[in-house]
Design a protein around this motif. Structure first.
Motif: not given
Ligand code: FAD
Length: 387
Positions: A131-134, A137-138, A151, A278
């Protein structure tokens, strides 16, 4: 601000090179490899000037030079052993500063592994989802003790030809396709000196690369339908190539049963529009799986790794710009090499028509050695970013 953390998915040559490049630029790295142990399958590799300069920049020069074999460049022959084209080895060294090196894959893999902190390497760890967030990433993976989550500031997708990260985050990119040829390879004990050379026949080629210490890596490729398997793969190679010129029959005679690997050749026919989504960057076969005709798949993965490390040398700060720079530096070159490799296969190993073979043979004999060298130099005269 703490130490930046990168999770590298895949512990092949590309993943380990990326982990080492980031580690040398101050990143904490975690390599997740799904195989139960970290090792490289496959036989040998040729490392050309580009790969050698990239590996030198990772501080691996002494280990490499003491474990690899400086190749005596031969060239291209026909099935009867007549030279169609010869490489000028002395001129190559003058232009590029090095000969190519032949190395066993397992040796290169070990050298990379030993340069990394042992605590960074995790086997039996299959990544299932990213999962890529701003701002982070996880990574979700299944380790030996069950499901885990990590993380990271950066995730490097070095998970090879059938990359799960590419499938998940680049769903518009179709799966790799069969390139039309199947390949066998083996590393064998063979004490006689031989040059690095390729022999072309109709829709077939046989190559040999000395690895030093009495070892030779050979590979053979044939245009064929996908999915073929022989009960005895060595016998299948002998059937096709056993009557070609020496030392091909001698190399096959020196090959023990059971060491021959066979792979259908697949490549990524649809080029990615970016190697970055991302906080995830793809590299190596995950980004640009190519046919092996130029012997550049691993070389391009190592180049990617070194450029990624240099681009991310500022740590997690300014990562989007760093990753954009990585993409900009790597995508055009690696995709151009992939296209050139496909062309090299079509006009080399895959050419079948007798007239086309005769024309190709005559044309190759006319090309001066200097021009052959210039063509090769254009591809491998690459340098890592300064600093
Ligand atoms: C016949 C043949 C000859 C070749 N000859 C040459 C040559 O002479 N020179 C050259 O430069 N290149 C050559 N290549 C190409 C070269 O082998 C590849 O380009 C190179 O090995 C790619 O490295 P990589 O690290 O990107 O991928 P890989 O080596 O495929 O590594 C990917 C790793 O990721 C792991 N992985 C996959 N999915 C997951 C997951 N979900 N979670 C955790 N781990 C995962 C895999 O187990 C694997 O260890 C050749 C290829 C072939 C087929």
């Amino acid at each position: 601000m703490g130490e930046p953390h990168a999770v590298v998915v895949g512990g092949g040559i590309g993943g380990l090179s990326a982990a080492l490049a980031l580690h040398r630029h101050g990143w904490r790295v975690t390599v997740l490899e799904r195989a139960p142990e970290l090792r490289e399958v496959g036989a040998g590799l040729t490392l050309m000037a580009n790969s050698l300069r990239a590996l030198d920049s990772l501080g691996l020069s002494p280990a490499l030079r003491s474990s690899a074999h400086a190749e005596a460049p031969g060239g291209i022959r026909d099935r009867r052993g007549r030279w169609l084209s010869r490489m000028d080895g002395a001129e190559m060294i003058r232009q590029l500063g090095t000969s190519a090196l032949g190395i066993h894959r397992a040796t290169l893999h070990r050298i990379l592994r030993e340069a990394l902190p042992a605590s960074s390497l995790h086997t039996g760890a299959e990544v299932e989802h990213v999962e890529s967030e701003p701002d982070r990433a996880t990574v979700r993976y299944r380790g030996p003790d069950g499901p885990r989550t990590l993380d990271a500031d950066l995730v490097v997708g070095a998970d090879g030809l059938h990359s799960r990260l590419r499938t998940q985050l680049w769903p518009e990119i179709p799966a790799p396709v069969y390139a039309g040829s199947t390949a066998w390879r083996a590393a064998v004990a063979f004490p006689d000196p031989i040059p690095t050379a390729i022999t072309w026949g109709p829709a077939a080629e046989f190559g040999m690369v000395p690895l030093g210490e009495g070892q030779v890596y050979w590979f053979a490729a044939l245009t064929a339908p996908p999915g073929g398997h022989a009960p005895d793969e060595l016998a299948a190679v002998r059937d096709h190539f056993g009557a070609w010129h020496e030392p091909i029959p001698a190399l096959l005679a020196a090959t023990p049963p059971g060491v021959v690997l066979r792979n259908d050749i697949h490549h990524l026919a649809t080029a990615l529009h970016s190697y970055v989504r991302g906080r995830v960057a793809l590299l190596g076969d995950a980004a640009h799986a190519m046919t092996p005709n130029l012997g550049q798949g691993a070389g391009q993965a190592i180049e990617d790794a070194v450029v990624l490390g240099a681009a991310c040398s500022g740590g997690a700060q300014g990562l989007p710009a760093a990753l954009a720079s990585y993409d900009e530096q790597r995508r055009p070159r690696s995709q151009a090499i992939a296209r050139a490799s496909l062309r090299a296969g079509r006009y080399g190993q895959q050419l079948r028509n007798p007239l086309a073979l005769a024309v190709r043979g005559a044309a190759l004999r006319l090309i001066p050695a200097g021009a052959v060298l210039r063509g090769m130099t254009r591809q491998v005269d690459w340098r890592p970013p300064a600093g």
